[in-house]
Structure formats: structure tokens, C-alpha cells
Design a protein around this motif. Structure first.
Motif, mmCIF file in Angstrom:
data_model
loop_
_atom_site.group_PDB
_atom_site.id
_atom_site.type_symbol
_atom_site.label_atom_id
_atom_site.label_comp_id
_atom_site.label_asym_id
_atom_site.label_seq_id
_atom_site.Cartn_x
_atom_site.Cartn_y
_atom_site.Cartn_z
ATOM 1 N N GLU A 11 0.864 -1.171 0.000
ATOM 2 C CA GLU A 11 0.000 0.000 0.000
ATOM 3 C C GLU A 11 0.904 1.225 0.000
ATOM 4 O O GLU A 11 1.539 1.536 1.001
ATOM 5 C CB GLU A 11 -0.893 0.022 1.248
ATOM 6 C CG GLU A 11 -1.911 -1.090 1.304
ATOM 7 C CD GLU A 11 -2.967 -0.971 0.236
ATOM 8 O OE1 GLU A 11 -3.289 0.162 -0.181
ATOM 9 O OE2 GLU A 11 -3.465 -2.005 -0.205
ATOM 10 N N ASP A 124 -12.512 8.339 0.031
ATOM 11 C CA ASP A 124 -12.113 6.943 0.149
ATOM 12 C C ASP A 124 -10.862 6.721 -0.701
ATOM 13 O O ASP A 124 -10.939 6.662 -1.928
ATOM 14 C CB ASP A 124 -13.248 6.022 -0.303
ATOM 15 C CG ASP A 124 -12.953 4.562 -0.028
ATOM 16 O OD1 ASP A 124 -11.792 4.224 0.268
ATOM 17 O OD2 ASP A 124 -13.900 3.755 -0.108
ATOM 18 N N GLU A 126 -8.984 4.138 -1.004
ATOM 19 C CA GLU A 126 -8.877 2.826 -1.639
ATOM 20 C C GLU A 126 -9.685 2.718 -2.922
ATOM 21 O O GLU A 126 -9.297 1.998 -3.837
ATOM 22 C CB GLU A 126 -9.293 1.740 -0.654
ATOM 23 C CG GLU A 126 -8.319 1.612 0.503
ATOM 24 C CD GLU A 126 -8.748 0.570 1.517
ATOM 25 O OE1 GLU A 126 -9.586 -0.287 1.185
ATOM 26 O OE2 GLU A 126 -8.232 0.633 2.639
ATOM 27 N N THR A 127 -10.807 3.404 -3.020
ATOM 28 C CA THR A 127 -11.646 3.250 -4.211
ATOM 29 C C THR A 127 -11.549 4.426 -5.180
ATOM 30 O O THR A 127 -12.018 4.317 -6.304
ATOM 31 C CB THR A 127 -13.131 3.083 -3.810
ATOM 32 O OG1 THR A 127 -13.560 4.251 -3.108
ATOM 33 C CG2 THR A 127 -13.324 1.853 -2.954
ATOM 34 N N ASN A 128 -10.941 5.523 -4.777
ATOM 35 C CA ASN A 128 -10.854 6.684 -5.655
ATOM 36 C C ASN A 128 -9.599 6.578 -6.510
ATOM 37 O O ASN A 128 -8.483 6.760 -6.030
ATOM 38 C CB ASN A 128 -10.853 7.975 -4.832
ATOM 39 C CG ASN A 128 -11.064 9.181 -5.690
ATOM 40 O OD1 ASN A 128 -10.430 9.336 -6.731
ATOM 41 N ND2 ASN A 128 -11.955 10.047 -5.261
ATOM 42 N N ASN A 129 -9.782 6.313 -7.796
ATOM 43 C CA ASN A 129 -8.636 6.083 -8.681
ATOM 44 C C ASN A 129 -7.891 7.361 -9.052
ATOM 45 O O ASN A 129 -6.828 7.301 -9.647
ATOM 46 C CB ASN A 129 -9.068 5.341 -9.944
ATOM 47 C CG ASN A 129 -10.146 6.079 -10.716
ATOM 48 O OD1 ASN A 129 -10.586 7.150 -10.324
ATOM 49 N ND2 ASN A 129 -10.575 5.490 -11.814
ATOM 50 N N LYS A 130 -8.408 8.521 -8.723
ATOM 51 C CA LYS A 130 -7.751 9.786 -9.042
ATOM 52 C C LYS A 130 -6.720 10.186 -7.989
ATOM 53 O O LYS A 130 -5.926 11.089 -8.217
ATOM 54 C CB LYS A 130 -8.786 10.912 -9.146
ATOM 55 C CG LYS A 130 -9.831 10.699 -10.194
ATOM 56 C CD LYS A 130 -10.882 11.789 -10.111
ATOM 57 C CE LYS A 130 -12.016 11.504 -11.065
ATOM 58 N NZ LYS A 130 -13.087 12.480 -10.962
ATOM 59 N N ASP A 132 -4.141 8.479 -6.231
ATOM 60 C CA ASP A 132 -2.752 8.025 -6.130
ATOM 61 C C ASP A 132 -1.759 8.984 -6.787
ATOM 62 O O ASP A 132 -0.753 9.347 -6.190
ATOM 63 C CB ASP A 132 -2.586 6.624 -6.726
ATOM 64 C CG ASP A 132 -3.061 5.533 -5.775
ATOM 65 O OD1 ASP A 132 -3.330 5.843 -4.601
ATOM 66 O OD2 ASP A 132 -3.176 4.372 -6.216
#
Length: 149
Positions: A11, A124, A126-130, A132
Motif C-alpha cells: 500500500e 475513500d 482505496e476506491t478513488n482512482n484519481k 494516487d
């Protein structure tokens, strides 16, 4: 029998909480309110420049070893929007290092009660792809600041 491959999943942004804020407050006014309510000292540093060469306000508070680090990062201004979130979000507060859910909810509640904050919410991670790439840019900017001092 084929040997089962084991993968190590890392992570990259462990122990990070992010609060999204929608407000028309100027960055320095929002930082002042947050400093007052949370008893911290967010300090403004050089703007963080995105890939479109747009500058966004950047504030940092480092509580020291074994304490939380806070970033206040503008993601929308008159020059453009760095990342689009739904709901529309103007600022992010990035909280690094462990914080228990009760204290996180207290911080969120205090921010929600700042006059001129339309809403604040937990993003969130973990679920928000924008998030990282954005977190990576923020972390690299912070490292540059630390190395220059």
C-alpha cells in the motif's frame, strides 16, 4: 502440482486520510480557521505546480515524530481545476500517520462548521482512482520543500 505464486501487495499511501472541502474561502482564510480549530500551525510554502503548469496553494504542518502531518492543498482556483471530484472539491486536507476514527470524525465535524464551508467529506483512498497520482505529486512537493530547508 504447480506452485502457487505469492504476491506482495504494498500500500503506497498507508495511514493516509483525506478530507475534501468545498468552499469559496481563500486558502489563507481556510488555513487560519483550520489552525485555530485544530490547534496546529499550517504554514504556506511554494505553490505546487501540476502537469498543466498551474500553481495551487500548498500548506504543511508537521507534528514531529509519532504525530500527524497535515497538508492543505488547493485543487481548484481561478486558473483551473487540478482534479475533478464528485462532489466538486476545492481543497484537500491530507492527514498522514495513524489517526483513530473518533479523532478523524472530530476533525471532519470541526471543518464542516467553519463558516463558508459548504461541505466537507472523507475521500475513500482505496476506491478513488484519481488520488494516487495526486498524492504522489503532493509527497514529492513536500520532499522538495524539506530538502530545500
Amino acid at each position: 502440482m504447480a506452485k502457487k505464486k505469492q504476491k506482495i501487495v504494498v500500500e503506497p499511501f498507508d495511514d493516509i486520510k483525506i478530507i475534501g472541502i468545498c468552499t469559496h474561502l481563500e486558502d489563507y482564510k481556510l488555513a487560519w480557521h483550520i489552525n485555530k480549530l485544530l490547534n496546529i500551525n499550517l504554514v504556506k510554502y511554494a505553490d505546487i505546480i501540476n502537469e498543466d503548469e498551474i500553481g495551487f496553494s500548498f500548506y504543511l504542518y508537521d507534528g514531529g515524530e509519532n504525530c500527524n502531518t497535515f497538508n492543505l492543498v488547493e485543487i481548484a482556483n481561478a486558473d483551473g481545476r487540478w482534479v475533478r471530484f464528485n462532489p466538486p472539491t476545492d481543497y484537500l486536507i491530507v492527514i498522514r500517520n495513524f489517526i483513530n476514527d473518533e479523532n478523524l470524525m472530530k476533525i471532519l465535524d470541526k471543518i464542516k462548521h467553519i463558516e463558508s464551508v459548504q461541505f466537507a467529506y472523507l475521500i475513500d483512498v482505496e476506491t478513488n482512482n484519481k488520488i494516487d497520482a495526486l498524492l504522489e505529486d503532493i509527497e514529492m512537493h513536500e520532499i522538495d520543500i524539506i530538502n530545500s530547508h
